[in-house]
Scaffold this active site. Sequence first.
Site, PDB file in Angstrom:
ATOM      1  N   ARG A 182      -3.751   2.993  11.890  1.00 22.78           N
ATOM      2  CA  ARG A 182      -2.472   2.392  11.518  1.00 22.78           C
ATOM      3  C   ARG A 182      -1.303   3.269  11.963  1.00 22.78           C
ATOM      4  O   ARG A 182      -1.329   4.486  11.772  1.00 22.78           O
ATOM      5  CB  ARG A 182      -2.391   2.164  10.011  1.00 22.78           C
ATOM      6  CG  ARG A 182      -1.001   1.684   9.600  1.00 22.78           C
ATOM      7  CD  ARG A 182      -0.927   1.242   8.171  1.00 22.78           C
ATOM      8  NE  ARG A 182       0.462   0.941   7.814  1.00 22.78           N
ATOM      9  CZ  ARG A 182       0.851   0.466   6.647  1.00 22.78           C
ATOM     10  NH1 ARG A 182      -0.046   0.209   5.716  1.00 22.78           N
ATOM     11  NH2 ARG A 182       2.124   0.230   6.406  1.00 22.78           N
TER      12      ARG A 182
ATOM     13  N   ARG B 277       0.646  -5.115  11.343  1.00 25.76           N
ATOM     14  CA  ARG B 277      -0.197  -4.062  10.764  1.00 25.76           C
ATOM     15  C   ARG B 277      -1.614  -4.169  11.306  1.00 25.76           C
ATOM     16  O   ARG B 277      -2.220  -5.244  11.244  1.00 25.76           O
ATOM     17  CB  ARG B 277      -0.263  -4.193   9.237  1.00 25.76           C
ATOM     18  CG  ARG B 277       1.092  -4.283   8.544  1.00 25.76           C
ATOM     19  CD  ARG B 277       1.786  -2.941   8.472  1.00 25.76           C
ATOM     20  NE  ARG B 277       3.132  -3.060   7.923  1.00 25.76           N
ATOM     21  CZ  ARG B 277       3.431  -2.999   6.637  1.00 25.76           C
ATOM     22  NH1 ARG B 277       2.465  -2.867   5.751  1.00 25.76           N
ATOM     23  NH2 ARG B 277       4.680  -3.084   6.242  1.00 25.76           N
TER      24      ARG B 277
ATOM     25  N   ASP C 147      -3.052  -1.984  -0.025  1.00 20.00           N
ATOM     26  CA  ASP C 147      -2.115  -1.729  -1.115  1.00 20.00           C
ATOM     27  C   ASP C 147      -2.855  -1.573  -2.433  1.00 20.00           C
ATOM     28  O   ASP C 147      -3.776  -2.339  -2.746  1.00 20.00           O
ATOM     29  CB  ASP C 147      -1.116  -2.885  -1.253  1.00 20.00           C
ATOM     30  CG  ASP C 147      -0.086  -2.914  -0.146  1.00 20.00           C
ATOM     31  OD1 ASP C 147       0.230  -1.836   0.387  1.00 20.00           O
ATOM     32  OD2 ASP C 147       0.396  -4.019   0.175  1.00 20.00           O
TER      33      ASP C 147
ATOM     34  N   ASP D 216      -3.568  -2.735   6.347  1.00 17.65           N
ATOM     35  CA  ASP D 216      -2.705  -2.404   5.220  1.00 17.65           C
ATOM     36  C   ASP D 216      -3.554  -2.511   3.964  1.00 17.65           C
ATOM     37  O   ASP D 216      -4.186  -3.544   3.728  1.00 17.65           O
ATOM     38  CB  ASP D 216      -1.521  -3.376   5.166  1.00 17.65           C
ATOM     39  CG  ASP D 216      -0.445  -2.953   4.180  1.00 17.65           C
ATOM     40  OD1 ASP D 216      -0.401  -1.757   3.830  1.00 17.65           O
ATOM     41  OD2 ASP D 216       0.352  -3.806   3.767  1.00 17.65           O
TER      42      ASP D 216
END
Length: 199
Positions: free
Chosen positions: A115, A126, A131, A129
Amino acid sequence: RAVQERWPATQAPPSSQETGCKILTDSIEKHEMMKAWLGLGSNLLQPLTQLKEAIRRLDGVNGIDVLRTSGFYQTPPWGDESQDDFINAVVQVETGLDALPLLHELQFIENEMGRQRSKQRRWGPRLIDIDLLLYEDRRFQSKELEIPHPRMHERAFVLVPLCELDATLVIPGRGVAGELLSKIDASDIFRLVEAAQEQ
């Protein structure tokens, strides 16, 4: 193109001293097992493959066990519409890590997968990703981490796969996931069918 079905309704992470976080520690020592919810997304270089690889790596981390994984959903970009659609999913994990060390493990996986973080384009494309959405029913805020994730209650690409796993889940300070989903438009979210997921 993946078969769809319509949804029905590389810097090292900073230390706690740098962030001023005093509640959650940098220690990676195990304690009682906690449940956390993660949101995954990608729209570059075979996104579905990227998500599956991230989940595989998550399950290989000492102190993290993947409990449940939602289906994979094709979703429109959020915040920056001039890019390809994303593939998103939600994963529930059990972990012996505190929330901040858990975040660092997620960032490490993102960096290892390649990334690239852009300061110029906050919500741009992206490769991967990951989270940290929820950590049990905890509420926490520092310069580095905010739990619950501050915008998860507004995002169909988070709530749709989350509600697939548990629509009764309470997002602290926001409400019940299923009720929050009912208040936003999810008509452009598509679940990839099993045949497409296995390709």
